[in-house]
Design a protein around this motif. Structure first.
Motif, PDB file in Angstrom:
ATOM      1  N   THR A  62       0.816  -1.211   0.000  1.00 36.18           N
ATOM      2  CA  THR A  62       0.000   0.000   0.000  1.00 36.18           C
ATOM      3  C   THR A  62       0.850   1.261   0.000  1.00 36.18           C
ATOM      4  O   THR A  62       0.540   2.233  -0.695  1.00 36.18           O
ATOM      5  N   VAL A  63       1.945   1.259   0.747  1.00 34.76           N
ATOM      6  CA  VAL A  63       2.744   2.484   0.869  1.00 34.76           C
ATOM      7  C   VAL A  63       3.832   2.606  -0.192  1.00 34.76           C
ATOM      8  O   VAL A  63       4.475   3.657  -0.296  1.00 34.76           O
ATOM      9  N   THR A  64       4.043   1.541  -0.995  1.00 32.92           N
ATOM     10  CA  THR A  64       5.140   1.605  -1.972  1.00 32.92           C
ATOM     11  C   THR A  64       4.712   1.410  -3.414  1.00 32.92           C
ATOM     12  O   THR A  64       5.506   1.688  -4.318  1.00 32.92           O
ATOM     13  N   VAL A  65       3.502   0.944  -3.679  1.00 29.87           N
ATOM     14  CA  VAL A  65       3.143   0.496  -5.028  1.00 29.87           C
ATOM     15  C   VAL A  65       3.364   1.576  -6.086  1.00 29.87           C
ATOM     16  O   VAL A  65       3.819   1.276  -7.200  1.00 29.87           O
ATOM     17  N   VAL A  66       3.059   2.823  -5.758  1.00 31.08           N
ATOM     18  CA  VAL A  66       3.397   3.897  -6.701  1.00 31.08           C
ATOM     19  C   VAL A  66       4.427   4.863  -6.130  1.00 31.08           C
ATOM     20  O   VAL A  66       4.924   5.735  -6.842  1.00 31.08           O
ATOM     21  N   ALA A  67       4.770   4.692  -4.842  1.00 29.77           N
ATOM     22  CA  ALA A  67       5.725   5.616  -4.216  1.00 29.77           C
ATOM     23  C   ALA A  67       7.111   5.503  -4.841  1.00 29.77           C
ATOM     24  O   ALA A  67       7.785   6.511  -5.086  1.00 29.77           O
ATOM     25  N   MET A  68       7.569   4.273  -5.101  1.00 29.01           N
ATOM     26  CA  MET A  68       8.906   4.078  -5.657  1.00 29.01           C
ATOM     27  C   MET A  68       9.056   4.725  -7.037  1.00 29.01           C
ATOM     28  O   MET A  68       9.954   5.540  -7.255  1.00 29.01           O
ATOM     29  N   PRO A  69       8.196   4.392  -8.012  1.00 26.45           N
ATOM     30  CA  PRO A  69       8.328   5.057  -9.320  1.00 26.45           C
ATOM     31  C   PRO A  69       8.074   6.552  -9.243  1.00 26.45           C
ATOM     32  O   PRO A  69       8.654   7.325 -10.010  1.00 26.45           O
TER      33      PRO A  69
ATOM     34  N   LEU B 144       8.980   8.602  -6.841  1.00 26.52           N
ATOM     35  CA  LEU B 144      10.212   9.257  -6.393  1.00 26.52           C
ATOM     36  C   LEU B 144      11.258   9.303  -7.493  1.00 26.52           C
ATOM     37  O   LEU B 144      12.111  10.191  -7.510  1.00 26.52           O
ATOM     38  N   MET B 145      11.220   8.328  -8.411  1.00 30.21           N
ATOM     39  CA  MET B 145      12.120   8.359  -9.560  1.00 30.21           C
ATOM     40  C   MET B 145      11.673   9.402 -10.587  1.00 30.21           C
ATOM     41  O   MET B 145      12.486   9.949 -11.325  1.00 30.21           O
ATOM     42  N   ASP B 146      10.371   9.705 -10.603  1.00 31.65           N
ATOM     43  CA  ASP B 146       9.793  10.510 -11.673  1.00 31.65           C
ATOM     44  C   ASP B 146       9.765  11.999 -11.366  1.00 31.65           C
ATOM     45  O   ASP B 146       9.870  12.821 -12.281  1.00 31.65           O
ATOM     46  N   ARG B 147       9.620  12.360 -10.096  1.00 35.05           N
ATOM     47  CA  ARG B 147       9.432  13.772  -9.766  1.00 35.05           C
ATOM     48  C   ARG B 147      10.107  14.110  -8.443  1.00 35.05           C
ATOM     49  O   ARG B 147      10.393  13.229  -7.628  1.00 35.05           O
ATOM     50  N   GLU B 148      10.344  15.401  -8.242  1.00 35.70           N
ATOM     51  CA  GLU B 148      10.942  15.879  -7.004  1.00 35.70           C
ATOM     52  C   GLU B 148       9.852  16.001  -5.941  1.00 35.70           C
ATOM     53  O   GLU B 148       9.015  16.897  -5.995  1.00 35.70           O
ATOM     54  N   THR B 149       9.862  15.093  -4.995  1.00 40.95           N
ATOM     55  CA  THR B 149       8.893  15.112  -3.913  1.00 40.95           C
ATOM     56  C   THR B 149       9.499  14.388  -2.725  1.00 40.95           C
ATOM     57  O   THR B 149      10.540  13.723  -2.846  1.00 40.95           O
ATOM     58  N   ASP B 150       8.880  14.493  -1.578  1.00 42.57           N
ATOM     59  CA  ASP B 150       9.394  13.814  -0.389  1.00 42.57           C
ATOM     60  C   ASP B 150       8.758  12.438  -0.264  1.00 42.57           C
ATOM     61  O   ASP B 150       7.696  12.164  -0.832  1.00 42.57           O
ATOM     62  N   PHE B 151       9.399  11.564   0.499  1.00 40.51           N
ATOM     63  CA  PHE B 151       8.940  10.173   0.562  1.00 40.51           C
ATOM     64  C   PHE B 151       7.614  10.047   1.303  1.00 40.51           C
ATOM     65  O   PHE B 151       6.836   9.123   1.035  1.00 40.51           O
ATOM     66  N   VAL B 152       7.314  10.983   2.214  1.00 35.98           N
ATOM     67  CA  VAL B 152       6.028  10.926   2.909  1.00 35.98           C
ATOM     68  C   VAL B 152       4.889  11.212   1.935  1.00 35.98           C
ATOM     69  O   VAL B 152       3.871  10.516   1.922  1.00 35.98           O
ATOM     70  N   THR B 153       5.059  12.233   1.095  1.00 40.72           N
ATOM     71  CA  THR B 153       4.054  12.538   0.078  1.00 40.72           C
ATOM     72  C   THR B 153       3.883  11.366  -0.876  1.00 40.72           C
ATOM     73  O   THR B 153       2.757  11.022  -1.270  1.00 40.72           O
ATOM     74  N   ALA B 154       5.007  10.747  -1.248  1.00 42.32           N
ATOM     75  CA  ALA B 154       4.940   9.595  -2.148  1.00 42.32           C
ATOM     76  C   ALA B 154       4.165   8.445  -1.517  1.00 42.32           C
ATOM     77  O   ALA B 154       3.337   7.798  -2.175  1.00 42.32           O
ATOM     78  N   MET B 155       4.411   8.179  -0.235  1.00 43.30           N
ATOM     79  CA  MET B 155       3.696   7.097   0.437  1.00 43.30           C
ATOM     80  C   MET B 155       2.210   7.415   0.586  1.00 43.30           C
ATOM     81  O   MET B 155       1.358   6.543   0.391  1.00 43.30           O
ATOM     82  N   LEU B 156       1.894   8.667   0.928  1.00 47.34           N
ATOM     83  CA  LEU B 156       0.489   9.054   1.066  1.00 47.34           C
ATOM     84  C   LEU B 156      -0.242   8.961  -0.270  1.00 47.34           C
ATOM     85  O   LEU B 156      -1.407   8.563  -0.329  1.00 47.34           O
ATOM     86  N   THR B 157       0.460   9.313  -1.339  1.00 53.49           N
ATOM     87  CA  THR B 157      -0.133   9.182  -2.671  1.00 53.49           C
ATOM     88  C   THR B 157      -0.402   7.715  -2.998  1.00 53.49           C
ATOM     89  O   THR B 157      -1.443   7.351  -3.560  1.00 53.49           O
ATOM     90  N   SER B 158       0.554   6.855  -2.632  1.00 53.19           N
ATOM     91  CA  SER B 158       0.387   5.424  -2.853  1.00 53.19           C
ATOM     92  C   SER B 158      -0.817   4.887  -2.092  1.00 53.19           C
ATOM     93  O   SER B 158      -1.619   4.105  -2.625  1.00 53.19           O
ATOM     94  N   VAL B 159      -0.957   5.316  -0.845  1.00 62.82           N
ATOM     95  CA  VAL B 159      -2.113   4.904  -0.036  1.00 62.82           C
ATOM     96  C   VAL B 159      -3.408   5.384  -0.688  1.00 62.82           C
ATOM     97  O   VAL B 159      -4.406   4.655  -0.740  1.00 62.82           O
ATOM     98  N   GLN B 160      -3.393   6.607  -1.204  1.00 59.84           N
ATOM     99  CA  GLN B 160      -4.581   7.162  -1.847  1.00 59.84           C
ATOM    100  C   GLN B 160      -4.971   6.375  -3.097  1.00 59.84           C
ATOM    101  O   GLN B 160      -6.155   6.133  -3.349  1.00 59.84           O
ATOM    102  N   VAL B 161      -3.967   5.949  -3.865  1.00 60.24           N
ATOM    103  CA  VAL B 161      -4.237   5.151  -5.066  1.00 60.24           C
ATOM    104  C   VAL B 161      -4.923   3.844  -4.684  1.00 60.24           C
ATOM    105  O   VAL B 161      -5.906   3.427  -5.311  1.00 60.24           O
ATOM    106  N   VAL B 162      -4.414   3.189  -3.643  1.00 57.79           N
ATOM    107  CA  VAL B 162      -5.008   1.917  -3.208  1.00 57.79           C
ATOM    108  C   VAL B 162      -6.403   2.144  -2.658  1.00 57.79           C
ATOM    109  O   VAL B 162      -7.332   1.353  -2.915  1.00 57.79           O
TER     110      VAL B 162
END
Length: 272
Positions: free
Chosen positions: A192-199, A201-219
């Motif tokens: 839940t916290v990594t499914v889109v967070a990893m790509p 972070l490779m794609d755009r300048e953002t922090d890992f907390v935002t990336a994880m929250l976005t991943s949670v939102q996608v799920v």
């Protein structure tokens, strides 16, 4: 009389501008199938380079198991093999960058991809690696705990003896049931916290907390579709472990490339 050096008084309620969360899309099963086709196409476009990442992961897995045997930690082999796919998203970082460059038509070679991967240590990817490895550590620790509680009198002199105890005794069945439930929960959390967070972070300048929250939102917005994708990853990765981890040479790259394309469908791109 007002001094000429005085500026306008800022409003009292002025607060720092918070970065907005990325928007997420609704996706369907068709997005998974289309992403799989795109991922397979990326693999065929650069099979040697893609297969290298799968081979590296497979060799590391074999060395890990050999080390457990050498240390006499026979009981750790099955938990390690089952939990090993948990760190796959981090291992696929180079594959995300390959898919990104193939999608944009950028030329690249080994140097470009490895340089981008090395650069991630200066960005937020390192924190995501910490999260991934921490959950893997929790997985191995809880297995050891349940072994001590449930199979405390068992002796694991060799791997065959361990299998006999786990699969052919009532205590072993209880251990498997509890371990499966706990493992499923930890896997669900990490997915839940990594499914889109990893790509991301490779794609755009953002922090890992935002990336994880976005991943949670996608799920959260696409529970059935993402659960299906999690099941595909889990079954594929586990089946790939059977022939001495060698199946990972092919499945890991394809799943990695696919994850990139699914991320692009699930998260609204940054406006240029």
């Amino acid at each position: 009389m007002t001094s000429s050096t005085e500026g306008a008084t800022p409003p009292d309620n002025l607060a720092p501008q918070q970065p907005s969360m990325p928007e997420v899309n609704k996706i369907t099963a068709a997005d998974i199938s289309d992403s799989l086709r795109a991922g397979f196409s990326d693999f065929l476009a650069r099979p040697v380079m893609s297969g290298f990442f799968g081979l590296f992961y497979a060799v590391f897995g074999l060395l890990f198991v050999w080390t457990l045997v050498w240390l006499g930690k026979i009981w750790m082999i099955i938990p390690a093999a089952v939990g090993f796919p948990l760190v796959a998203p981090f291992a696929a970082a180079g594959l995300y960058e390959m898919s990104r460059r193939l999608q944009t038509g950028e030329s690249f070679g080994w140097f470009e991809i490895l340089t981008v991967m090395a650069h991630q240590r200066k960005r937020e990817m390192g924190w995501m690696a910490f999260v991934t490895l921490f959950i893997f550590w929790v997985w191995t620790y809880q297995i050891r705990l349940w072994l001590a509680i449930i199979l405390q009198n068992a002796s694991f002199s060799d791997f065959e003896g361990f299998l006999n105890i786990v699969f052919f005794t009532p205590e072993g069945w209880i251990f498997l049931a509890i371990g499966t439930c706990v493992g499923a929960f930890l896997s669900a959390v990490l997915f839940t916290v990594t499914v889109v967070a990893m790509p991301m972070l490779m794609d755009r300048e953002t922090d890992f907390v935002t990336a994880m929250l976005t991943s949670v939102q996608v799920v959260r917005e696409n529970p059935v579709v993402m659960l299906s994708w999690a099941a595909i990853i889990s079954v594929t990765m586990l089946l790939s472990l059977v022939p001495a981890f060698l199946g990972l040479i092919f499945t890991l790259p394809i799943l990695g490339h696919t994850t990139w394309h699914l991320y692009q469908r699930a998260v609204v791109p940054v406006e240029s």
